[in-house]
Design a protein around this motif. Structure first.
Motif, PDB file in Angstrom:
ATOM      1  N   SER A 142       3.615 -11.819 -16.413  1.00  0.00           N
ATOM      2  CA  SER A 142       2.752 -10.853 -15.733  1.00  0.00           C
ATOM      3  C   SER A 142       3.607  -9.722 -15.166  1.00  0.00           C
ATOM      4  CB  SER A 142       1.997 -11.517 -14.572  1.00  0.00           C
ATOM      5  OG  SER A 142       1.121 -12.515 -15.034  1.00  0.00           O
ATOM      6  N   THR A 176       3.874  -7.297 -12.098  1.00  0.00           N
ATOM      7  CA  THR A 176       3.356  -7.483 -10.740  1.00  0.00           C
ATOM      8  C   THR A 176       3.787  -6.380  -9.785  1.00  0.00           C
ATOM      9  OG1 THR A 176       5.270  -8.759  -9.945  1.00  0.00           O
ATOM     10  CG2 THR A 176       3.532  -9.978 -11.113  1.00  0.00           C
ATOM     11  N   PRO A 181      -1.101 -10.176  -5.660  1.00  0.00           N
ATOM     12  CA  PRO A 181      -2.186 -10.196  -6.641  1.00  0.00           C
ATOM     13  C   PRO A 181      -3.310  -9.211  -6.313  1.00  0.00           C
ATOM     14  CG  PRO A 181      -2.242 -12.164  -5.264  1.00  0.00           C
ATOM     15  CD  PRO A 181      -0.968 -11.466  -4.949  1.00  0.00           C
ATOM     16  N   ASN A 235      -3.166  -5.540 -12.419  1.00  0.00           N
ATOM     17  CA  ASN A 235      -4.114  -6.574 -12.012  1.00  0.00           C
ATOM     18  C   ASN A 235      -3.852  -7.912 -12.685  1.00  0.00           C
ATOM     19  OD1 ASN A 235      -5.704  -4.859 -10.303  1.00  0.00           O
ATOM     20  ND2 ASN A 235      -6.563  -3.917 -12.144  1.00  0.00           N
ATOM     21  N   ALA A 291      -2.239 -10.448 -11.883  1.00  0.00           N
ATOM     22  CA  ALA A 291      -2.180 -11.646 -11.042  1.00  0.00           C
ATOM     23  C   ALA A 291      -3.411 -11.838 -10.172  1.00  0.00           C
ATOM     24  CB  ALA A 291      -0.942 -11.587 -10.157  1.00  0.00           C
ATOM     25  N   SER A 292      -4.475 -11.104 -10.423  1.00  0.00           N
ATOM     26  CA  SER A 292      -5.647 -11.169  -9.553  1.00  0.00           C
ATOM     27  C   SER A 292      -6.350 -12.532  -9.595  1.00  0.00           C
ATOM     28  CB  SER A 292      -6.634 -10.057  -9.916  1.00  0.00           C
ATOM     29  OG  SER A 292      -7.051 -10.181 -11.261  1.00  0.00           O
ATOM     30  N   PHE A 343      -5.357 -15.339  -8.830  1.00  0.00           N
ATOM     31  CA  PHE A 343      -4.960 -16.291  -7.790  1.00  0.00           C
ATOM     32  C   PHE A 343      -6.042 -16.492  -6.729  1.00  0.00           C
ATOM     33  CE2 PHE A 343      -0.554 -15.477  -9.266  1.00  0.00           C
ATOM     34  CZ  PHE A 343      -0.185 -16.793  -9.462  1.00  0.00           C
TER      35      PHE A 343
END
Length: 380
Positions: free
Chosen positions: A307, A309, A355, A362, A364-365, A367
């Motif tokens: 990802s 980030t 996130p 985006n 890591a959104s 989580f």
């Protein structure tokens, strides 16, 4: 008006002042994001720091109240290459220079931020001084005399003094639709699924928005709230926020978190990740120049997925200090540092990055939904 940026190692940069005038000191760091300067300026995690943006022109889209990450700016000073004095954006309410002046924050432009960034990457983070009053020699002396970030508790300066229920606008804003002529659309919020308590160590507004978008009702509490006070509220889960300063200096928080582990599902972001490490019995250390920007590659060791980030931290968790029942789940592909961890048997996990990034990737959104699923499984 001429302004000076002086580093504690003796290097000086001369530029032009904008915003407020005067003299200020703090640890200097750089952020590599191409946009989001307002979010950077108002992020409580930057408390006590002088921030330099590596993107060359800043101020293009001005300032607007909706994009702030807190009630006001937290940086000590703002360092840029070129200031855009006439912003062009329909959402802008005032130019950057006016906003900084209003909040008495020093700005300095005309700085070779590429040279400054390369210097900090090779020499490491250091104290600095931005001034419109002192000469170079006096500014260097002021930088050397300023306090170090190590051992500093800035959380007590940014945390909310009183608990409150988050009830501000949290609907996700959609892009204008040129076909229909709509200037903006909002996505309806889902019904509340879970009640949680969120510790405010320097909490960003967009974290609260994203939690509400994921179906959480959020009560925000002070950093000095005790474990017994949290448990008396009987929340479905506990959230640990981002924040400024040295995580090892927050022993009074470590002790309370120890008493919450295993009692409620816990999710931590950024400083929350580091505080959990200390509560587990681990340690943190200061990075050479930190991770700040929206382009940090992180690998999920469980799935192998990469990802991109958004990050903002100057400290990291020492993986060798963690107990055997805590596993590292994510690592930074640039330097191998810990970016996430999880308890092997208890409902506790955390990530070092953001996130909720706004703006930013985006990737890591998910989580926030993972936290909701963790609470659901714990209830069952």
């Amino acid at each position: 008006m001429t302004a000076i940026l002086a580093l504690e190692d003796g290097r000086c940069f001369e530029g032009t002042a904008f915003g407020a005038t005067g003299t200020t000191t703090g640890e200097i760091c750089f952020n590599t994001s191409m946009s989001g300067y307002q979010e950077v300026i108002t992020d409580p995690s930057y408390r006590g720091q002088i921030v330099s943006m590596t993107y060359p022109q800043i101020g293009n889209y001005g300032i607007n109240a909706d994009d702030a990450e807190s009630a006001g700016p937290h940086i000590r000073a703002f360092v840029i290459e070129e200031l855009c004095e006439v912003p062009s954006n329909w959402r802008s309410s005032q130019p950057l220079s006016e906003y900084l002046a209003e909040h008495k924050i020093l700005g300095i432009e005309g700085i070779d931020t590429r040279a400054l960034t390369k210097h900090l990457r090779s020499r490491g983070a250091m104290r600095a001084c931005v001034t419109t009053e002192l000469d170079c020699e006096a500014a260097i002396a002021a930088a050397k005399a300023s306090p170090s970030m190590e051992g500093m508790d800035y959380v007590k300066e940014v945390s909310t003094p009183e608990s409150y229920l988050w009830e501000e606008e949290s609907r996700e804003w959609m892009l204008p639709n040129a076909m229909t002529g709509e200037v903006g659309n909002y996505r309806d919020l889902p019904p509340v699924r879970h009640r949680i308590v969120a510790f405010d160590f320097g909490l960003k507004y967009n974290i609260l928005r994203r939690l509400r978008q994921a179906g959480f009702e959020v009560e925000v509490v002070s950093s000095t709230t005790t474990a017994s006070e949290v448990l008396a509220k009987n929340p479905d889960g506990v959230f640990l926020s981002n924040g400024p300063g040295d995580p090892s200096a927050l022993g009074y928080i470590h002790e309370e978190l120890k008493q919450l582990i295993g009692k409620k599902p816990i999710f931590g972001i950024c400083l929350g990740n580091q505080l959990l490490a200390h509560a587990f019995g681990g340690n943190t250390f200061k990075l050479k120049f930190g991770h700040r920007g929206g382009n940090q590659p992180v690998k999920d060791l469980r799935s192998g997925k990469i990802s991109i980030t958004s990050q903002n931290h100057g400290f990291a968790v020492d993986p060798d200090s963690l107990p055997d029942d805590v596993e590292v789940t994510h690592v930074n592909l640039n330097d191998g540092t810990v970016e996430g961890m999880r308890h092997k048997t208890l409902p506790v996990f955390s990530v070092q990055y953001h996130p909720e990034a706004a703006p930013g990737p985006n990737d890591a959104s998910y989580f926030f939904e993972e936290f909701a699923e963790l609470i659901e499984s714990t209830k069952q």
